[in-house]
Motif scaffolding. Structure first.
Motif: not given
Length: 188
Positions: A148-170
């Motif tokens: 909720a604290d991220v969403r309240n600022h208008g953002g949302a998060i998503f993930g993917d897998y690149r370069y042998g790592r899990i990335f969580i972005y906004h």
């Protein structure tokens, strides 16, 4: 099939059970020490959950058992398709994000699409857990249930897998991309 009634015809049910069983047997690393007969008994006892699993399958999620909750006696299914489910892409995050778009609105939003299917979107912890079973979203990305604290600022998060790592972005919750969908989960 009557998608509004949320039940499958007998032949659809049999086909789905066959597909789920084949996937279960092919991917034992996702559910060590579990037996298909017990999973199927749960599915047989919960036909309304089959409708949701069928929706997961139809939209390209390739649902599979990834866990068992000892406290509730429920099996946990996640979307295990290699890439974000094809039938659930090009969606902004939620209704507020969809409404905020002045033009070029996507067809739907991830949160409402998941609810209509009777599933929930994976949260960040679940998304990271999924990645322990293989490499997922190496060419796509998936919306992740946003705090909720991220969403309240208008953002949302998503993930993917690149370069042998899990990335969580906004990203802005109103954004949508052809290569971003969402992954769901269901208890049975």
């Amino acid at each position: 099939m009557n998608r509004n009634k949320k039940e499958l015809l007998p032949e659809q049910r049999e086909e789905l059970i066959r597909t789920l069983k084949e996937r279960f047997e092919k991917n034992m690393n996702r559910h060590k020490d579990m037996e298909w007969t017990k999973v199927q008994a749960k599915l047989d006892a919960n036909p309304e959950k089959l409708w949701s699993l069928d929706d997961m399958e139809i939209t390209g999620g390739e649902p599979d058992v990834v866990g068992y909750d000892q406290n509730t006696g429920e099996y946990i299914f996640y979307d295990c398709s290699a890439e974000s489910p094809k039938g659930r892409r090009s969606l902004c995050y939620d209704r507020a994000a969809w409404e905020s778009r002045k033009e070029h609105k996507p067809e739907n939003n991830a949160m409402e699409a998941a609810a209509a299917m009777g599933i929930e979107i994976l949260d960040e912890e679940q998304y990271r857990e999924l990645q322990q079973f293989g490499k997922f979203d190496t060419k796509t990305s998936s919306w992740v249930k946003t705090p909720a604290d991220v969403r309240n600022h208008g953002g949302a998060i998503f993930g993917d897998y690149r370069y042998g790592r899990i990335f969580i972005y906004h990203n802005g919750a109103e954004s949508y991309y052809a290569a971003r969908g969402f992954r769901g989960w269901l208890r049975v």
